[in-house]
Write an enzyme that holds these catalytic residues in place. Structure first.
Site, short mmCIF file in Angstrom:
data_model
loop_
_atom_site.label_atom_id
_atom_site.label_comp_id
_atom_site.label_asym_id
_atom_site.label_seq_id
_atom_site.Cartn_x
_atom_site.Cartn_y
_atom_site.Cartn_z
N GLY A 12 0.77 -1.04 -0.03
CA GLY A 12 -0.07 0.11 -0.06
C GLY A 12 0.86 1.38 0.05
O GLY A 12 2.19 1.30 0.00
N ASP A 14 1.31 3.62 2.30
CA ASP A 14 2.23 3.88 3.74
C ASP A 14 3.20 2.58 3.67
O ASP A 14 4.42 2.90 4.00
CB ASP A 14 1.56 3.70 4.98
CG ASP A 14 0.35 4.89 5.22
OD1 ASP A 14 0.52 5.74 4.20
OD2 ASP A 14 -0.09 4.99 6.08
N ALA A 88 -5.14 -3.54 6.22
CA ALA A 88 -6.59 -3.28 6.73
C ALA A 88 -7.34 -3.39 5.32
O ALA A 88 -7.00 -3.20 4.17
CB ALA A 88 -6.73 -2.21 7.38
N SER A 131 -6.70 5.31 12.97
CA SER A 131 -7.17 6.22 11.98
C SER A 131 -7.92 7.23 12.77
O SER A 131 -8.57 7.16 13.76
CB SER A 131 -8.31 5.36 10.91
OG SER A 131 -8.88 6.34 10.29
N GLU A 133 -10.66 8.49 11.66
CA GLU A 133 -11.98 8.20 11.32
C GLU A 133 -12.53 7.68 12.52
O GLU A 133 -13.97 7.71 12.62
CB GLU A 133 -12.13 7.26 10.16
CG GLU A 133 -11.83 7.42 8.80
CD GLU A 133 -12.90 8.59 8.43
OE1 GLU A 133 -14.24 8.47 8.63
OE2 GLU A 133 -12.36 9.44 7.48
N TYR A 154 -15.51 0.74 8.89
CA TYR A 154 -14.10 0.91 9.03
C TYR A 154 -13.72 1.45 10.19
O TYR A 154 -12.87 1.01 11.15
CB TYR A 154 -13.54 1.68 7.78
CG TYR A 154 -12.27 2.06 7.88
CD1 TYR A 154 -11.11 1.33 7.67
CD2 TYR A 154 -11.80 3.49 8.35
CE1 TYR A 154 -9.88 1.44 7.82
CE2 TYR A 154 -10.51 3.72 8.14
CZ TYR A 154 -9.21 2.86 8.26
OH TYR A 154 -8.34 3.14 8.19
N HIS A 184 -3.46 11.29 5.19
CA HIS A 184 -2.08 11.37 4.64
C HIS A 184 -2.20 10.97 3.16
O HIS A 184 -2.55 9.95 3.01
CB HIS A 184 -0.94 11.15 5.45
CG HIS A 184 -1.39 9.47 6.12
ND1 HIS A 184 -2.25 9.31 7.01
CD2 HIS A 184 -0.66 8.43 5.56
CE1 HIS A 184 -2.11 8.06 7.16
NE2 HIS A 184 -1.03 7.54 6.21
#
Length: 348
Positions: A12, A14, A88, A131, A133, A154, A184
């Protein structure tokens, strides 16, 4: 010998930046990838060396966050000093369509790794990619003391993983940390995420390939930073003298509409002429305004982001213009050269 690190989600955004950063630091890096009929390693192709060669320090292992036995085999055989758990099901909108899967991978996947580490004979430092979120509709700004109000499957799965990381730290004396990273972005961001969707859309319109960009909720506000800076702070969190949880962000908030306007302005276009709203992209529930209060990270980890909102937009537009063969405007490239001389990550 350098340290060994294991990264889940290494393919991914990151994970790829973190792998480059750790290799730069002299680590031997191991990554878990899922077996698929097509390769999904584009983000790390530039740092991959055939493992048969003596200079190889990046090694990939097939595994899945739903498979405890395979995860255990990898951790047992690699014996990493540090585990960075970035893997994830991370797309918020998709989590509404695949809520059970998101809970299994994003939530329970974390517990599977924590339990393996708990049983390991060697001490392992663990980083959990939490996160922003999770904060949902908590009033901004949000810091380590702000209560979670998750507004998506999520976010709920990430909140579960966060608290399990805390429980394993306190109950079993693990060096287990949460990095609550606010949004980010970078040119490596997945193409279905809104910032990259805008950047690619602008480049496609300039090239004459597209005329209209379809977006969802333009009013949602986020704290957007630059991904390479955020993976450095992941490493700093695990180098700190004691395990702890940290909120990481720029402290600025901007709406999706502001991002779109900045992007189109940068190339001399009027955003309202090219954007249409498609309510299929709306989420059933939304986090309205996320903005980080990162004072703790500033004090303890010397955290201060270099790239701000306007810089980020320019960096992403330049990269996507270059990716389809256009000459970039160039301001984004200038920002990178000025703020990151001798940068450790490869050009995108």
């Amino acid at each position: 010998m350098g340290k060994k690190a294991l990264i889940t989600g290494i393919t991914g955004q990151d994970g790829s930046y973190l792998a480059e950063f750790l290799l730069h630091k002299g680590y031997e890096v191991h990554g878990i990838i899922r077996r698929a009929s097509t390769f999904n390693t584009q983000r790390i192709d530039s740092i991959y060396i055939d493992p048969h060669k003596s200079e190889a320090r990046l090694f990939l292992h097939y595994g899945d966050l739903s498979d405890s036995e395979k995860l255990s085999d990898i951790i047992y055989n690699v014996k990493p000093q540090e585990v960075y758990h970035l893997g994830a099901q991370s797309h918020v909108k998709v989590s509404f369509d695949m809520s059970e899967y998101t809970g299994n991978i994003t939530g329970l996947g974390t517990v599977r790794i924590l339990e393996i580490i708990r049983k390991a004979a060697n001490k392992v430092k663990f980083y959990q990619a939490s996160s922003s979120e999770m904060f949902g509709n908590s009033l901004p700004p949000q810091d380590e003391r702000t209560p979670f109000q998750p507004r998506s499957p999520y976010a709920a799965a990430k909140a579960y993983a966060y608290w399990m990381t805390c429980n394993y730290r306190e109950g079993y004396d693990l060096f287990a940390c949460n990095g609550i990273l606010f949004n980010h972005e970078s040119p490596r961001r997945g193409e279905t995420f809104v910032t990259r969707k805008i950047a690619r859309g602008v480049a496609g319109i300039i090239a004459g390939r597209e005329k209209i960009l379809y977006l969802g909720n333009m009013k949602a506000k986020r704290d957007w930073g630059y991904a390479p800076e955020y993976v450095e702070i992941m490493w700093k969190i695990l180098q700190h003298k004691k395990p702890a949880d940290y909120v990481i962000g720029t402290g600025q908030t901007h709406s999706v509409e502001e991002f779109a306007k900045q992007a189109f302005d940068y190339v001399g276009l009027k955003y309202k002429k090219h954007i249409r709203i498609d309510k299929r992209y709306y989420r059933p529930t939304e986090s309205d305004n996320l903005v980080a209060e990162s004072d703790k990270a500033g004090r303890e980890l010397d955290w201060e982001p270099k790239v701000r909102f306007e810089d980020l937009v320019k960096i992403m537009i330049d990269a996507d213009m270059r990716a389809i063969g256009l000459k970039p405007v160039g301001e984004g490239d200038k920002i990178l050269r000025k703020k990151f001389p001798g940068r450790w990550w490869n050009a995108d």
